[in-house]
Scaffold this active site. Structure first.
Site, PDB file in Angstrom:
ATOM      1  N   ASP A   9       0.887  -1.168   0.000  1.00 13.50           N
ATOM      2  CA  ASP A   9       0.000   0.000   0.000  1.00 13.50           C
ATOM      3  C   ASP A   9       0.924   1.218   0.000  1.00 13.50           C
ATOM      4  O   ASP A   9       2.148   1.080   0.106  1.00 13.50           O
ATOM      5  CB  ASP A   9      -0.888  -0.027   1.260  1.00 13.50           C
ATOM      6  N   SER A  10       0.331   2.395  -0.089  1.00 11.65           N
ATOM      7  CA  SER A  10       1.149   3.611  -0.023  1.00 11.65           C
ATOM      8  C   SER A  10       1.654   3.882   1.397  1.00 11.65           C
ATOM      9  O   SER A  10       2.559   4.684   1.590  1.00 11.65           O
ATOM     10  CB  SER A  10       0.308   4.802  -0.483  1.00 11.65           C
ATOM     11  N   TYR A  41      -0.949   8.110  -2.655  1.00 12.11           N
ATOM     12  CA  TYR A  41      -1.292   7.701  -4.022  1.00 12.11           C
ATOM     13  C   TYR A  41      -2.557   8.430  -4.506  1.00 12.11           C
ATOM     14  O   TYR A  41      -2.743   8.636  -5.694  1.00 12.11           O
ATOM     15  CB  TYR A  41      -1.592   6.194  -4.060  1.00 12.11           C
ATOM     16  N   GLY A  42      -3.422   8.765  -3.540  1.00 15.22           N
ATOM     17  CA  GLY A  42      -4.761   9.278  -3.884  1.00 15.22           C
ATOM     18  C   GLY A  42      -4.762  10.524  -4.737  1.00 15.22           C
ATOM     19  O   GLY A  42      -5.725  10.794  -5.445  1.00 15.22           O
ATOM     20  N   CYS A  72      -4.598  -1.707  -1.518  1.00 17.43           N
ATOM     21  CA  CYS A  72      -4.830  -0.281  -1.753  1.00 17.43           C
ATOM     22  C   CYS A  72      -5.863  -0.161  -2.871  1.00 17.43           C
ATOM     23  O   CYS A  72      -5.649  -0.687  -3.974  1.00 17.43           O
ATOM     24  CB  CYS A  72      -3.511   0.375  -2.168  1.00 17.43           C
ATOM     25  N   ASN A  73      -6.953   0.512  -2.589  1.00 10.68           N
ATOM     26  CA  ASN A  73      -8.001   0.679  -3.610  1.00 10.68           C
ATOM     27  C   ASN A  73      -7.515   1.554  -4.757  1.00 10.68           C
ATOM     28  O   ASN A  73      -7.832   1.310  -5.918  1.00 10.68           O
ATOM     29  CB  ASN A  73      -9.231   1.327  -2.985  1.00 10.68           C
ATOM     30  N   THR A  74      -6.741   2.593  -4.413  1.00 12.40           N
ATOM     31  CA  THR A  74      -6.279   3.533  -5.428  1.00 12.40           C
ATOM     32  C   THR A  74      -5.330   2.828  -6.404  1.00 12.40           C
ATOM     33  O   THR A  74      -5.449   2.980  -7.623  1.00 12.40           O
ATOM     34  CB  THR A  74      -5.555   4.724  -4.756  1.00 12.40           C
ATOM     35  N   GLU A 150      -2.220   8.462   7.999  1.00 14.67           N
ATOM     36  CA  GLU A 150      -0.818   8.121   7.779  1.00 14.67           C
ATOM     37  C   GLU A 150       0.077   8.784   8.823  1.00 14.67           C
ATOM     38  O   GLU A 150       1.174   8.303   9.105  1.00 14.67           O
ATOM     39  CB  GLU A 150      -0.401   8.526   6.356  1.00 14.67           C
ATOM     40  N   CYS A 182     -11.038   3.012   0.998  1.00 14.96           N
ATOM     41  CA  CYS A 182      -9.595   3.254   1.109  1.00 14.96           C
ATOM     42  C   CYS A 182      -9.152   2.483   2.338  1.00 14.96           C
ATOM     43  O   CYS A 182      -9.783   2.581   3.403  1.00 14.96           O
ATOM     44  CB  CYS A 182      -9.316   4.745   1.274  1.00 14.96           C
ATOM     45  N   THR A 183      -8.091   1.710   2.207  1.00 13.79           N
ATOM     46  CA  THR A 183      -7.700   0.845   3.327  1.00 13.79           C
ATOM     47  C   THR A 183      -7.296   1.648   4.570  1.00 13.79           C
ATOM     48  O   THR A 183      -7.466   1.176   5.691  1.00 13.79           O
ATOM     49  CB  THR A 183      -6.558  -0.107   2.912  1.00 13.79           C
ATOM     50  N   HIS A 184      -6.794   2.870   4.356  1.00 13.30           N
ATOM     51  CA  HIS A 184      -6.450   3.695   5.528  1.00 13.30           C
ATOM     52  C   HIS A 184      -7.666   3.911   6.434  1.00 13.30           C
ATOM     53  O   HIS A 184      -7.530   4.038   7.637  1.00 13.30           O
ATOM     54  CB  HIS A 184      -5.915   5.060   5.081  1.00 13.30           C
TER      55      HIS A 184
HETATM   56  N1  DGL Z   1      -4.699   3.211   1.196  1.00 19.10           N
HETATM   57  C1  DGL Z   1      -4.943   3.703  -0.110  1.00 19.10           C
HETATM   58  C2  DGL Z   1      -6.267   3.191  -0.672  1.00 19.10           C
HETATM   59  O1  DGL Z   1      -6.759   2.151  -0.263  1.00 19.10           O
HETATM   60  C3  DGL Z   1      -4.765   5.154  -0.431  1.00 19.10           C
HETATM   61  C4  DGL Z   1      -4.067   6.126   0.439  1.00 19.10           C
HETATM   62  C5  DGL Z   1      -3.303   7.147  -0.415  1.00 19.10           C
HETATM   63  O2  DGL Z   1      -3.904   8.135  -0.871  1.00 19.10           O
HETATM   64  O3  DGL Z   1      -2.124   6.897  -0.632  1.00 19.10           O
HETATM   65  O4  DGL Z   1      -6.829   3.772  -1.552  1.00 19.10           O
END
Ligand code: DGL
Length: 268
Positions: A9-10, A41-42, A72-74, A150, A182-184
């Protein structure tokens, strides 16, 4: 052959998925890469995310992982197809849990919280066409929310305010299920459950991804050793390892259900 799983993930978001996989298979070897040097990443372009995802997965393939989970969804939205073209090992991706959210909703009105990249991406649009044609779906981009997580900020006035503002109109519209895209945001479940009205469903995809990972590994012929002692998830940061450790410490202090883990320090 015994399975070894690479997850990336990011940042710390994918640890929600690592925790679920660890719960299913405590003795499985799991290597986790937080691409913190390129967080978030978003707000990056799909091309940049593809490039980073390929670089990170190449490292996990070199470390002889049997499969990779894009936690990570993104990154899944931007890069999953490319990763599957590029690498021959199984790659498990993820998408916002819109379908289970619709299934759990009684009003048929649901909200998806996700990064701007995921909200813009075709994957979410396709998901809506496939599973939510009869539902009213609020897709809500949250540009700064993953940044707070984060930094380890998963409780307190700032996150509460951000979530309350984002969900005010959907709630007034009768939304009764929120999909965490988003996993976060998985680390925000306690705060969400506290601020949302009783009876609201908060749905994340971590457990479904863990089940899918088990299936994919078994299908590829790997053994998931259930008899060995529990293992720590070995975490690497592409950025500052000390910063990742600090964030993990803050998550732990806030009561996050992290898997046992250690952060690898680069050899100086
Ligand atoms: N955890 C990431 C997701 O599931 C994104 C977080 C980011 O923006 O890097 O989309």
């Amino acid at each position: 052959m015994l399975a070894r799983v690479g997850i990336f993930d990011s940042g710390v978001g994918g640890l929600t998925v690592a925790a679920a996989i660890h719960r299913h298979h405590p003795s499985l070897e799991i290597r986790y890469v937080a691409d913190t040097a390129f967080f978030p990443y978003g707000s990056r372009s799909p091309e940049e995310i593809v490039e980073r995802s390929i670089a990170v997965v190449a490292g996990l393939v070199e470390a002889e992982m049997s499969a990779v989970v894009v936690a990570c969804n993104t990154a899944s939205s931007a890069a999953l197809e490319r990763l599957r073209e590029e690498f021959s090992i199984p790659i498990v991706g993820m998408e916002p849990p819109l379908k289970p959210a619709v299934e759990r909703s009684r009003t048929g009105h649901v909200a998806v919280l996700a990064t701007p990249g995921t909200v813009r991406g075709e994957r979410l649009a396709r998901l809506q066409e496939r599973h939510a044609t009869d539902a009213r779906v609020w897709t809500i981009p949250m540009p700064d929310l993953a940044d707070l997580v984060e930094a380890g900020e998963v409780e307190g006035a700032r996150v509460e305010q951000m979530l309350r503002e984002a969900l005010e109109a959907p709630l007034a519209d009768g939304v009764d299920a929120v999909a965490l895209g988003c996993t976060h945001y998985g680390w925000l479940r306690p705060v969400l459950e506290r601020i949302l009205p009783a009876g609201m469903a908060v749905v994340d995809a971590a457990d479904a991804v863990a089940r899918r990972t088990t299936f994919v590994l078994q299908e590829a012929g790997y053994a998931l050793d259930g008899s060995g002692p529990p293992r720590e998830v070995l975490c690497y940061a592409t950025g500052d390892a000390a910063a990742l450790e600090r964030t993990i410490g803050r998550l732990r202090d806030a009561g996050a259900d992290l898997p046992p883990l250690s952060v690898a320090r680069p050899v100086a």
